[in-house]
Structures are given as structure tokens and as C-alpha cells.
Design an enzyme around this catalytic site. Structure first.
Site, PDB file in Angstrom:
ATOM      1  N   GLU A  56       0.517  -0.986  -0.367  1.00 57.08           N
ATOM      2  CA  GLU A  56      -0.168  -0.120   0.165  1.00 57.08           C
ATOM      3  C   GLU A  56       0.691   1.552  -0.362  1.00 57.08           C
ATOM      4  O   GLU A  56       0.559   2.211  -0.240  1.00 57.08           O
ATOM      5  CB  GLU A  56      -1.181   0.197   1.158  1.00 57.08           C
ATOM      6  N   PHE A 118     -11.692  -6.858  13.908  1.00 55.25           N
ATOM      7  CA  PHE A 118     -10.973  -8.349  12.536  1.00 55.25           C
ATOM      8  C   PHE A 118     -10.668  -6.548  11.786  1.00 55.25           C
ATOM      9  O   PHE A 118     -11.135  -6.155  11.496  1.00 55.25           O
ATOM     10  CB  PHE A 118     -11.162  -8.706  12.419  1.00 55.25           C
ATOM     11  N   GLN A 119      -9.183  -6.721  11.733  1.00 54.48           N
ATOM     12  CA  GLN A 119      -8.709  -5.459  10.838  1.00 54.48           C
ATOM     13  C   GLN A 119      -8.890  -4.105  11.163  1.00 54.48           C
ATOM     14  O   GLN A 119      -9.190  -3.414  10.369  1.00 54.48           O
ATOM     15  CB  GLN A 119      -8.927  -5.731   9.629  1.00 54.48           C
ATOM     16  N   LYS A 168     -17.714  -0.424   6.093  1.00 46.32           N
ATOM     17  CA  LYS A 168     -17.946  -2.098   4.916  1.00 46.32           C
ATOM     18  C   LYS A 168     -19.655  -1.131   5.048  1.00 46.32           C
ATOM     19  O   LYS A 168     -20.437  -1.682   3.718  1.00 46.32           O
ATOM     20  CB  LYS A 168     -18.180  -3.172   5.338  1.00 46.32           C
ATOM     21  N   MET A 487      24.408   8.564   2.414  1.00 49.55           N
ATOM     22  CA  MET A 487      23.845   9.830   2.828  1.00 49.55           C
ATOM     23  C   MET A 487      24.959   9.522   4.109  1.00 49.55           C
ATOM     24  O   MET A 487      25.025  10.343   4.314  1.00 49.55           O
ATOM     25  CB  MET A 487      22.784   9.982   2.606  1.00 49.55           C
TER      26      MET A 487
HETATM   27  C1  LIG Z   1      18.486  13.933   1.651  1.00 49.13           C
HETATM   28  C2  LIG Z   1      17.948  15.331   1.321  1.00 49.13           C
HETATM   29  C3  LIG Z   1      18.741  16.512   0.566  1.00 49.13           C
HETATM   30  C4  LIG Z   1      17.945  17.704   0.622  1.00 49.13           C
HETATM   31  N1  LIG Z   1      18.535  19.123   0.377  1.00 49.13           N
HETATM   32  C5  LIG Z   1      18.186  19.891  -0.239  1.00 49.13           C
HETATM   33  C6  LIG Z   1      19.343  21.304  -0.453  1.00 49.13           C
HETATM   34  O1  LIG Z   1      20.328  20.959  -0.788  1.00 49.13           O
HETATM   35  N2  LIG Z   1      18.770  22.228  -1.137  1.00 49.13           N
HETATM   36  C7  LIG Z   1      16.760  22.264  -1.215  1.00 49.13           C
HETATM   37  O2  LIG Z   1      16.563  23.157  -1.949  1.00 49.13           O
HETATM   38  N3  LIG Z   1      15.999  21.403  -1.158  1.00 49.13           N
HETATM   39  C8  LIG Z   1      16.762  20.306  -0.435  1.00 49.13           C
HETATM   40  N4  LIG Z   1      15.952  19.468   0.262  1.00 49.13           N
HETATM   41  C9  LIG Z   1      14.531  19.359   0.349  1.00 49.13           C
HETATM   42  C10 LIG Z   1      14.003  20.314   1.340  1.00 49.13           C
HETATM   43  O3  LIG Z   1      14.186  19.331   2.285  1.00 49.13           O
HETATM   44  C11 LIG Z   1      12.919  20.431   1.059  1.00 49.13           C
HETATM   45  O4  LIG Z   1      11.463  19.432   1.008  1.00 49.13           O
HETATM   46  C12 LIG Z   1      12.503  21.562   0.078  1.00 49.13           C
HETATM   47  O5  LIG Z   1      13.967  22.506   0.000  1.00 49.13           O
HETATM   48  C13 LIG Z   1      12.048  21.928   0.341  1.00 49.13           C
HETATM   49  O6  LIG Z   1      11.189  22.845  -1.250  1.00 49.13           O
HETATM   50  P1  LIG Z   1       9.957  23.825  -0.954  1.00 49.13           P
HETATM   51  O7  LIG Z   1      10.523  25.108  -0.659  1.00 49.13           O
HETATM   52  O8  LIG Z   1      10.107  24.291  -3.035  1.00 49.13           O
HETATM   53  O9  LIG Z   1       8.620  23.521  -0.821  1.00 49.13           O
HETATM   54  P2  LIG Z   1       7.289  22.946  -0.671  1.00 49.13           P
HETATM   55  O10 LIG Z   1       7.471  21.554   0.645  1.00 49.13           O
HETATM   56  O11 LIG Z   1       7.235  22.138  -2.059  1.00 49.13           O
HETATM   57  O12 LIG Z   1       6.651  23.908  -0.550  1.00 49.13           O
HETATM   58  C14 LIG Z   1       5.811  24.636  -1.430  1.00 49.13           C
HETATM   59  C15 LIG Z   1       5.541  25.849  -0.742  1.00 49.13           C
HETATM   60  O13 LIG Z   1       4.834  26.753  -1.605  1.00 49.13           O
HETATM   61  C16 LIG Z   1       3.474  27.074  -1.273  1.00 49.13           C
HETATM   62  N5  LIG Z   1       1.757  26.870  -2.812  1.00 49.13           N
HETATM   63  C17 LIG Z   1       1.645  25.812  -2.504  1.00 49.13           C
HETATM   64  N6  LIG Z   1       1.086  25.742  -3.448  1.00 49.13           N
HETATM   65  C18 LIG Z   1       1.113  26.950  -4.014  1.00 49.13           C
HETATM   66  C19 LIG Z   1       0.777  28.213  -4.716  1.00 49.13           C
HETATM   67  N7  LIG Z   1      -0.631  27.620  -6.012  1.00 49.13           N
HETATM   68  N8  LIG Z   1       0.673  29.265  -5.035  1.00 49.13           N
HETATM   69  C20 LIG Z   1       2.189  29.799  -3.865  1.00 49.13           C
HETATM   70  N9  LIG Z   1       2.590  29.131  -2.835  1.00 49.13           N
HETATM   71  C21 LIG Z   1       2.370  27.573  -2.989  1.00 49.13           C
HETATM   72  C22 LIG Z   1       3.348  25.855  -0.237  1.00 49.13           C
HETATM   73  O14 LIG Z   1       1.950  26.869   1.378  1.00 49.13           O
HETATM   74  C23 LIG Z   1       4.516  25.605   0.435  1.00 49.13           C
HETATM   75  O15 LIG Z   1       5.039  27.302   1.320  1.00 49.13           O
HETATM   76  C24 LIG Z   1      16.423  17.442   0.356  1.00 49.13           C
HETATM   77  C25 LIG Z   1      15.711  16.681   0.430  1.00 49.13           C
HETATM   78  C26 LIG Z   1      16.179  15.580   0.970  1.00 49.13           C
HETATM   79  C27 LIG Z   1      15.421  14.193   0.925  1.00 49.13           C
HETATM   80  C1  LIG Z   2      12.511   4.967   4.818  1.00 52.10           C
HETATM   81  C2  LIG Z   2      13.917   6.318   5.614  1.00 52.10           C
HETATM   82  N1  LIG Z   2      14.606   5.528   6.591  1.00 52.10           N
HETATM   83  C3  LIG Z   2      15.919   6.028   6.224  1.00 52.10           C
HETATM   84  C4  LIG Z   2      16.592   7.349   5.777  1.00 52.10           C
HETATM   85  C5  LIG Z   2      17.728   7.988   6.082  1.00 52.10           C
HETATM   86  N2  LIG Z   2      18.947   7.986   4.915  1.00 52.10           N
HETATM   87  C6  LIG Z   2      18.934   8.212   4.500  1.00 52.10           C
HETATM   88  S1  LIG Z   2      19.430   8.194   2.488  1.00 52.10           S
HETATM   89  C7  LIG Z   2      19.665   7.110   3.155  1.00 52.10           C
HETATM   90  C8  LIG Z   2      20.278   6.296   2.847  1.00 52.10           C
HETATM   91  C9  LIG Z   2      20.069   5.175   1.184  1.00 52.10           C
HETATM   92  O1  LIG Z   2      21.490   5.350   0.774  1.00 52.10           O
HETATM   93  P1  LIG Z   2      21.172   4.720  -0.990  1.00 52.10           P
HETATM   94  O2  LIG Z   2      19.958   4.605  -1.437  1.00 52.10           O
HETATM   95  O3  LIG Z   2      22.511   3.724  -1.851  1.00 52.10           O
HETATM   96  O4  LIG Z   2      21.530   5.761  -1.185  1.00 52.10           O
HETATM   97  P2  LIG Z   2      22.549   6.455  -1.668  1.00 52.10           P
HETATM   98  O5  LIG Z   2      22.938   7.907  -0.594  1.00 52.10           O
HETATM   99  O6  LIG Z   2      24.109   5.652  -1.602  1.00 52.10           O
HETATM  100  O7  LIG Z   2      23.199   7.590  -2.990  1.00 52.10           O
HETATM  101  C10 LIG Z   2      18.961   7.008   4.656  1.00 52.10           C
HETATM  102  C11 LIG Z   2      19.154   5.373   5.305  1.00 52.10           C
HETATM  103  C12 LIG Z   2      15.478   8.076   5.184  1.00 52.10           C
HETATM  104  N3  LIG Z   2      15.606   8.751   4.611  1.00 52.10           N
HETATM  105  N4  LIG Z   2      14.376   6.775   4.675  1.00 52.10           N
END
Ligand SMILES: Cc1cc2nc3c(=O)[nH]c(=O)nc-3n(C[C@H](O)[C@H](O)[C@H](O)COP(=O)(O)OP(=O)(O)OC[C@H]3O[C@@H](n4cnc5c(N)ncnc54)[C@H](O)[C@@H]3O)c2cc1C
Ligand SMILES: Cc1ncc(C[n+]2csc(CCOP(=O)(O)OP(=O)(O)O)c2C)c(N)n1
Ligand SMILES: [Mg+2]
Lengths: 590, 167
Positions: A56, A118-119, A168, A487
Site C-alpha cells: 500500500e 478484525f482489521q 463496510k 548519504m
Molecule cells: C537528502 C535530502 C537533501 C536535501 N537537500 C536540499 C537542498 O540542498 N536544497 C533544497 O532546496 N532542498 C533540499 N531538500 C529538500 C528539502 O527538504 C525541502 O523539501 C525543500 O527544500 C522544500 O522545497 P520548497 O521550499 O520549494 O517547498 P515545498 O515543500 O515544495 O512547499 C511549497 C510551498 O509553496 C506553497 N504553495 C503551494 N501551492 C502554492 C501556490 N499555488 N501558490 C503559491 N504558493 C504555493 C506551499 O504553501 C509551501 O509553502 C533535501 C531533501 C533531502 C531528502
Molecule cells: C525510509 C527511510 N529510512 C531511512 C532514511 C535515512 N537515509 C537517508 S539517505 C539513506 C541512505 C540511502 O542509501 P542509497 O539508497 O544507497 O543512496 P546513496 O546515498 O548511497 O546514493 C538513509 C538510510 C530515509 N531517508 N528514509
């Protein structure tokens, strides 16, 4: 309300009719006892397509991929109890990234609710904090109104996931269906889309008089619809100002454009982050000042006047105090700004702007994404550059898992259009990319859909190979296999003295054989010189493919702003690391 | 540094199942505190309830609390009575006091001063009903402390703006 169309349908039939009225074409789901009446209704019709996933969570991610790549609401159908709890990660993911979904969950019959039947699970209780809104439908009378309202809520304002919990007995009871008058409205939920005209004027004033302006735009522009990206591009061109995108905003402005300075934030470019630090007017459109982009708050863009345009008032002044908050839709605001700019023809200080660009170009000159590709081992950056070379002239969509490969994909693939880039930003859910790619492929059967994956992440929803096989979805899984949770390893290297506790990807499957076992094709590549051929072969294969690319195990993702550090405190490469230990304050941050 | 202060917020909501859980969950989930919370249906025809919340935080936090409340789908209106000008706050308490002789007489005298009503009496106990601003209710309860206080129930604050405007 129009008059009843038909009499004596069951709740389940009525539900299916309501979905069809909402122009739903496809439902991602998995059956079980509580939703059997709905599966029966689905069986008896042929307008709605059902895609059977293998877990799911994957149904929700697939619906997210479908929604993000089309701009439509994604629909999920799961059973009660474990079906609903399995969907929780996907719902939370959709909430964090503002993805419009309607998730239908089965529930035990009303008279058994609360009896530990159940469930049975308290689905509305469990999903209350991870949905935009949720409903428990207690009577078939309320069913059709609830469904239409749920779609309205999911797609309006800041989009998000909505759960409808369906006992249901409600699905079995007989009732007439009445098609609603479209569009359906909600009695209290009326998000503001039209920004205040006075504030738009003030914004224009600030923008026109800036000496060191900077556009910082995000996922909100994509949420607003494809038109908003066009308007953004137009407005940024009119001004001649630099623009950076968040991870979620990539594609809303063409990456190849010379005004684009790349992504900002923790793994953003040197030029984008320094421009954020030094700018004097910051124009935020649809981005939420996430901690991944602000770094150390006290030193975040300290010299700028800040404008923030966002449809959700709670995004404004949450992390960063702004000078000019504007609540409204990004597209609408851009339209108003463009109109006013055309009418006023403001005189931008071209001399200052030239000097600003000169400064930015100096930062660009650092070439912060540079890497050295040798003869023996494939660098992950190189693999992505070659991938991009081969797909750029094709109709393509990219999804990712979570980790280093995700950041490299953001840095090295170029996004020229919105809705082409699907990644889990806010929740950072490993296992997102593959099912999301399936959802994208369902929506765009002819397109080339690639999941850029890590060898660890892909294992989290690998069972979906079976779904890909069943529906012959030709998704390509491009694994950057560094044999590590890269990472995690990178953080351990940086923050925990290189003690690589549990981050080695032990006992990996043979991905080529694995692909074979599911009727897909597996390819493997070790050598830089064979990469191009492997990618070409991958593209040429009609069905699903797993490509296992062995990449450098030790490569780290740079630039990097360590958590808690300021924008100017970027690590540009391994040589920077030793010089600057991470602060204690930074250590506690995620 | 911004300083924290107390705010009284009135929220008009659809009176539907789960609404209170939504509001309370918002506060606990995001780490805001609730000093007082009251809720009851106030408009049967439109099925609306009014929730009065007293919370504390810096101006930025309070602004965030209001924005978060406002984006809940079943919320119609959010009013920060503390910011919106003069308003009245009232609380009701039931106070049970047990005692005989001089203590009982003193309890009754104080009740009179505080305009507390006797709503139940036995030969050795009273239940008083006292309404007023929270500090008045608090003072009354404290005074009863040495006069045989057995139990207290308080409603929490309900509040309304002064003058003819709604809210
Ligand atoms: C491993 C990892 C590393 C990351 N590193 C980075 C990084 O280096 N740089 C980076 O940028 N991000 C990074 N992120 C992502 C980060 O965590 C955020 O998800 C991201 O920065 C959020 O993007 P955003 O500010 O565009 O907001 P979003 O999460 O896209 O939110 C959208 C915003 O726009 C608003 N909005 C929605 N609809 C509308 C509309 N119609 N008109 C006006 N406003 C609207 C919402 O209210 C909200 O405030 C990383 C994520 C991971 C998993
Ligand atoms: C569901 C979940 N569990 C744990 C993490 C923490 N986490 C972030 S990156 C990462 C490693 C990812 O490894 P891989 O898919 O091999 O990507 P790589 O960084 O090596 O490119 C982990 C464990 C996560 N982001 N999501
Ligand atoms: Mg890896």
C-alpha cells in the site's frame, strides 16, 4: 444539487460514480475484506482503471508520481487496518511535499467501530496529523458529498492528501446518486488565491529598486500549475535578475537558462548560496524557507529585504521573518506583477545589476560541481551527466529515491519544464522513487521514465517489480550502486569520525538476476568506457530495466553546508572538510 | 529576543466529530502550549462551535498558531482577542467546601464578597458557584484552601470582545 440520476445503487457503486464524475481515470490500490464492495463495483465498469500494487505504501507513492507529473489529484484505494497503516508513510510524504491525493480506506462496519474488530484501526485518528483533512463517512447519505468535497480540499489552496474512511456497511447500503453542481465548494475552506493589489505594488517597488536582487522559488510554483512556471520564466526574463530553485521547484525555470544559478541549500551551488547571502532583495515565490535551505537562521540572507508569496499563510513567518508577506497563488501573483511591470516600465539600476552579475559569475567560476573522472571507476556524477546526454532530446520524466544519488540527480540533470521531476523532498522517503515512476508511466505511457536510485533505497519497494511486470510498465531503474547508504556514510565520515556503523549495503541481491526473476531486463556496468553503451541499451529496451551501475564507493556529495552552518560556510570538496569541524549546535540537527 | 506573552484566541469551527482532536493535536504536535481550552456548540442551526484557547508564545509563535488554526479545513474564523482590543474574559468554577462552625461561617461570608452562589448545601458542606475573571476565581479558590476546600472544577476561559461587533 441536480436531481437523482439513478436509484438503488450501493454506496460502493455511488463512490465509483462520484470518482468518475471527478474525472478520475486511474486508482492505485490493494484489496481486502473491508473494500470488497468497491472492488465489486470496479469489476462491473470500465471507465476507471485500477492498478494493483504490491504494497500500500507503493500505491500512495505511485499516486503521488501520477499527481505530480499531471497536476491532477492522485487516487488510492486500500483496505482497513493494515492497508490503511501501510499507507501512512505515503500520506505523510504527500503532506510534506504538498501533493494532492484522495486516499480511500476501508473500515469495519459502523456498529463495530471501537470494538477492536478484525482489521480495525483508528484510521482517522492515525492519519489526522499526516493528512490535509480526513473524513469518516458514517452514513451513505453523506458519501457523495464527502467524496466531492474531498477532491476540492485536496486540490485547492496548498494541495495535500485527504483520507476518506469508509465503513463496510456504508459501502453496502443502497442510496441514490446525485451528481453535484461543479465546482464543489466547501462551507468554510476558501483559500485566498488573489493577492492584495497594494502588496503587489509594494513588491514591485522593492523588486524594481533592488541592487542585488535574487529570486528564490519553490514547489509552490509547480503546485500552481504549468502556467505559473511560464509566467515565472517570463517575469524573471523581464527583470534580468538571477534565480535559484529549491529541490521541489526544479523545472519551474529552465535549468539551461543563463539566469539560473542552480539549486540552493545544503547541496546547492556555491553561486546560489552566496547570492542568497549577499542579496539585498529576496523574492520568495512558493518556497517555505525549509531548514535544508536556510542553514543557520541567524545568518540567513542577513542583508536582504524579503518578499514571500505563498498560498498558505502558515508558511509565512514560520522560520524566517519577512518584510513583505503576500498570501496568494503563485501564478496569480506573477500575472499581477507582470502586468504592473509592463504598465510602470520601471528603470532598473542596470549598473548595479551588472556589478551583481559580475560577482555571481565570479562565484560561478569556482565550478563547484566539478569532479574528476578517471579511467577505472565510474563517478556517480559522470553517470548522471552521460544519462542526461542520452535522454535530453527525448520526452522524459525523472524520479529519485533518497540519498546522495538524489542530490547528484538534482545537480547534474537539467530540468527545463515543470512536472518532470518527482522526488521526496520534505519527508525524504527511501522507496519513493520506483513506485512514483510507475505512477508517472501510467500517466505518460509513451514517455521515458527513469528512477535514479541508490542500491539501498531501491530495496525498500523492490516488490513493485511485479507491478511493473503485470502492466508492462517500461520504467528504467538506474541504480548508482556505491554499496553504501552513501548519504549516511557521508555524515558518519563528517560527523562521527568515520565510524561506518551499519551503513554498508551488505548482502545485496544480484540486480541483474533479480530483474530476470520479475520478467524485467537487468544490465550492469563497471567501466566508464562502457557507460554510454549501457545507457543506450537501457533506452532501447521496451520493457522495464534495472541498470546496476557500480560507482565510486567513497564519493561524497558537494557542495555541502553542514547542518547549522551559514551559507558562506560551504564545504566544496574533501579538502575543505578537515579544516572546518562541525559545531556542537550543528551536530544535533538532522 | 522576542518575549512570550499570553493570548486568548477564539475559534469558530464546524461542530463535527474529531474537530477538538484536530485542534488539540495541532497544539501537541507542534509543541504549542494550552493554558486553557473551552468548547461548546454556540449555533445549533449552522452546527457551529466556539473554541476559546488561551496560549502563550512569542509574537512569531502566536502568529504561527493562528495561521495553523486557520488552515484547518473545518475552521471558519480565528480571532486573537488579546490583539484585537478590549475584551472580557470569564470563567466559572464549582468549589466544594467542607466544615462547621466558624470556618463554615467565614466561607459563606467570603462567598458573599465574591458574589459566589451557594448551589448545594448540607449541614457540613457547600458547593459554591463563582464566576469572574480567572484571577478572581483563583483568589476565591485559594481563600477556601484554609476553610475546608474539598474539590474544584473550573470551566476554563470564555471570552468576547467589548462593543457591538461579532467576536
Ligand atoms: C537528502 C535530502 C537533501 C536535501 N537537500 C536540499 C537542498 O540542498 N536544497 C533544497 O532546496 N532542498 C533540499 N531538500 C529538500 C528539502 O527538504 C525541502 O523539501 C525543500 O527544500 C522544500 O522545497 P520548497 O521550499 O520549494 O517547498 P515545498 O515543500 O515544495 O512547499 C511549497 C510551498 O509553496 C506553497 N504553495 C503551494 N501551492 C502554492 C501556490 N499555488 N501558490 C503559491 N504558493 C504555493 C506551499 O504553501 C509551501 O509553502 C533535501 C531533501 C533531502 C531528502
Ligand atoms: C525510509 C527511510 N529510512 C531511512 C532514511 C535515512 N537515509 C537517508 S539517505 C539513506 C541512505 C540511502 O542509501 P542509497 O539508497 O544507497 O543512496 P546513496 O546515498 O548511497 O546514493 C538513509 C538510510 C530515509 N531517508 N528514509
Ligand atoms: Mg548507495
Amino acid at each position: 444539487m441536480k436531481k437523482p440520476e439513478e436509484t438503488a445503487t450501493t454506496g460502493a457503486d455511488l463512490l465509483v460514480k462520484a470518482l468518475i464524475d471527478e474525472e478520475v481515470e486511474v486508482v492505485f490500490g490493494y484489496p481486502g475484506g473491508a473494500v470488497l464492495p468497491i472492488y465489486d463495483s470496479l469489476f462491473k465498469q470500465n471507465k476507471l482503471r485500477h492498478i494493483l500494487v504490491r504494497h500500500e505504501q507503493a500505491a500512495v507513492h505511485a499516486a503521488e508520481g501520477y499527481a505530480r507529473s499531471t497536476g491532477k489529484v492522485g487516487v488510492v484505494l486500500v483496505t482497513s487496518g493494515p492497508g490503511a497503516t501501510n499507507a501512512v508513510t505515503g500520506l505523510t510524504d504527500a503532506l510534506m511535499d504538498s501533493i494532492p491525493l484522495v486516499c480511500l480506506t476501508g473500515q469495519v462496519p459502523t456498529h463495530l467501530i471501537g470494538n477492536d474488530a478484525f482489521q480495525e484501526a483508528d484510521t482517522t485518528g492515525i492519519t489526522r496529523p499526516c493528512t490535509k483533512h480526513n473524513y469518516l463517512v458514517k452514513s451513505v447519505d453523506a458519501l457523495s458529498r464527502t467524496v466531492h468535497e474531498a477532491f476540492y480540499v485536496a486540490r485547492s489552496g496548498r494541495p495535500g492528501p485527504v483520507v476518506i474512511d469508509l465503513p463496510k456497511d456504508v459501502l453496502m447500503n443502497k442510496h441514490d446518486y446525485t451528481a453535484p453542481d461543479m465546482p464543489v465548494q466547501h462551507k468554510s475552506y476558501r483559500p485566498v488565491t488573489k493577492p492584495d493589489a497594494k502588496k503587489i505594488e509594494q513588491a514591485l517597488e522593492l523588486i524594481a529598486n533592488a541592487k542585488k536582487p535574487m529570486f528564490y522559488t519553490g514547489g509552490g510554483v509547480i503546485n500552481s500549475g504549468a502556467r505559473a512556471s511560464k509566467l515565472l520564466t517570463q517575469f524573471v526574463h523581464m527583470t534580468g535578475y538571477p534565480i535559484t530553485n529549491t529541490l521541489m521547484g526544479l523545472g519551474s525555470f529552465p535549468a539551461s537558462d543563463k539566469q539560473f544559478v542552480g539549486m540552493l541549500g545544503m547541496h546547492g551551488t556555491y553561486e546560489a548560496n552566496l547570492a542568497m547571502y549577499h542579496c539585498d532583495v529576496l523574492i520568495n515565490i512558493g518556497a517555505r524557507f525549509d531548514d535544508r535551505i536556510t542553514g543557520k537562521l541567524a545568518e540567513f540572507s542577513p542583508h536582504s529585504k524579503k518578499i514571500h508569496i505563498d498560498i498558505d499563510g502558515s508558511s509565512i513567518n514560520k522560520n524566517v521573518r519577512v518584510d513583505l508577506p503576500i498570501v496568494g497563488d503563485a501564478g496569480q501573483a506573477l500575472e499581477d506583477l507582470i502586468k504592473l511591470w509592463k504598465a510602470r516600465q520601471p528603470k532598473v539600476d542596470q549598473k548595479a545589476l551588472k556589478a551583481w552579475w559580475a560577482e555571481i559569475d565570479k562565484w560561478r567560476g569556482r565550478d563547484c560541481l566539478a569532479y574528476k573522472q578517471g579511467k577505472d571507476v565510474i563517478k556517480p556524477q559522470f553517470a548522471l551527466e552521460r544519462l542526461y546526454h542520452h535522454i535530453k532530446d527525448r520526452d522524459h520524466y525523472i524520479t529519485t529515491e533518497v540519498g546522495q544519488h538524489q542530490m547528484w540527480a538534482a545537480q547534474f540533470l537539467k530540468f527545463e519544464q515543470p512536472n518532470r521531476w518527482m522526488t521526496s523532498g520534505g519527508l525524504g522517503t527511501m522507496g519513493y522513487g520506483f513506485p512514483a515512476a510507475l505512477g508517472v508511466q501510467i500517466a505518460h505511457p509513451e514517455a521515458l521514465v527513469i528512477d535514479v536510485a541508490g542500491e539501498a533505497s531501491i530495496m525498500m519497494n523492490i516488490q513493485e517489480l511485479s507491478t511493473a511486470a503485470q502492466y508492462r510498465l517500461p520504467v528504467k531503474i538506474f541504480i548508482l550502486n556505491n554499496q553504501y547508504m552513501g548519504m549516511v556514510r557521508q555524515w558518519q565520515e563528517l560527523l562521527h569520525g568515520g565510524r561506518y556503523s551499519e551503513s554498508y549495503s551488505e548482502a545485496l541481491p544480484d540486480f541483474v538476476k533479480l530483474a530476470d526473476a520479475f520478467g524485467a531486463k537487468g544490465l550492469r556496468c563497471h567501466e566508464p568506457s562502457k557507460l554510454d553503451d549501457t545507457i543506450k541499451e537501457m533506452i532501447a529496451i521496451k520493457g522495464p530495466v534495472i541498470v546496476d551501475v557500480a560507482v565510486d564507493k567513497a564519493e561524497n556529495c558537494f557542495p555541502m553546508i553542514p547542518s547549522g552552518a551559514a551559507h558562506y560556510d560551504m564545504l566544496l570538496g574533501p579538502e575543505d572538510r578537515a579544516a572546518r569541524p562541525v559545531s556542537e549546535e550543528g551536530m544535533v540537527l538532522v | 529576543m522576542e518575549v512570550a506573552s499570553s493570548h486568548t484566541i477564539a475559534v469558530l469551527v464546524d461542530n463535527e466529530p474529531g474537530i477538538l482532536a484536530r485542534v488539540v493535536g495541532l497544539f501537541s504536535g507542534r509543541g504549542y502550549n494550552i493554558e486553557s481550552l473551552t468548547v461548546a456548540q454556540t449555533n445549533a442551526k449552522q452546527n457551529l462551535s466556539r473554541i476559546t484557547i488561551v496560549t502563550a508564545g512569542t509574537p512569531m509563535v502566536v502568529e504561527q498558531i493562528k495561521a495553523q488554526l486557520d488552515r484547518l479545513v473545518p475552521v471558519h474564523k480565528v480571532h486573537d482577542l488579546t490583539l484585537e482590543g478590549p475584551h472580557i474574559e470569564r470563567e466559572l468554577a464549582l468549589v466544594k467546601v467542607k466544615g462547621v462552625g466558624e470556618k463554615r461561617a467565614e466561607a459563606l461570608r467570603l462567598a458573599d464578597i465574591f458574589r459566589a452562589k451557594v448551589i448545594d448545601t448540607k449541614t457540613d458542606s457547600f458547593v459554591f458557584e463563582v464566576t469572574g475573571a480567572s484571577d478572581k476565581v483563583q483568589t476565591f479558590v485559594e481563600l477556601m484552601g484554609s476553610l475546608g476546600l474539598v474539590d474544584v472544577g473550573r470551566t476554563g476561559i470564555v471570552a468576547m470582545t467589548r462593543g457591538g461587533e461579532a467576536f
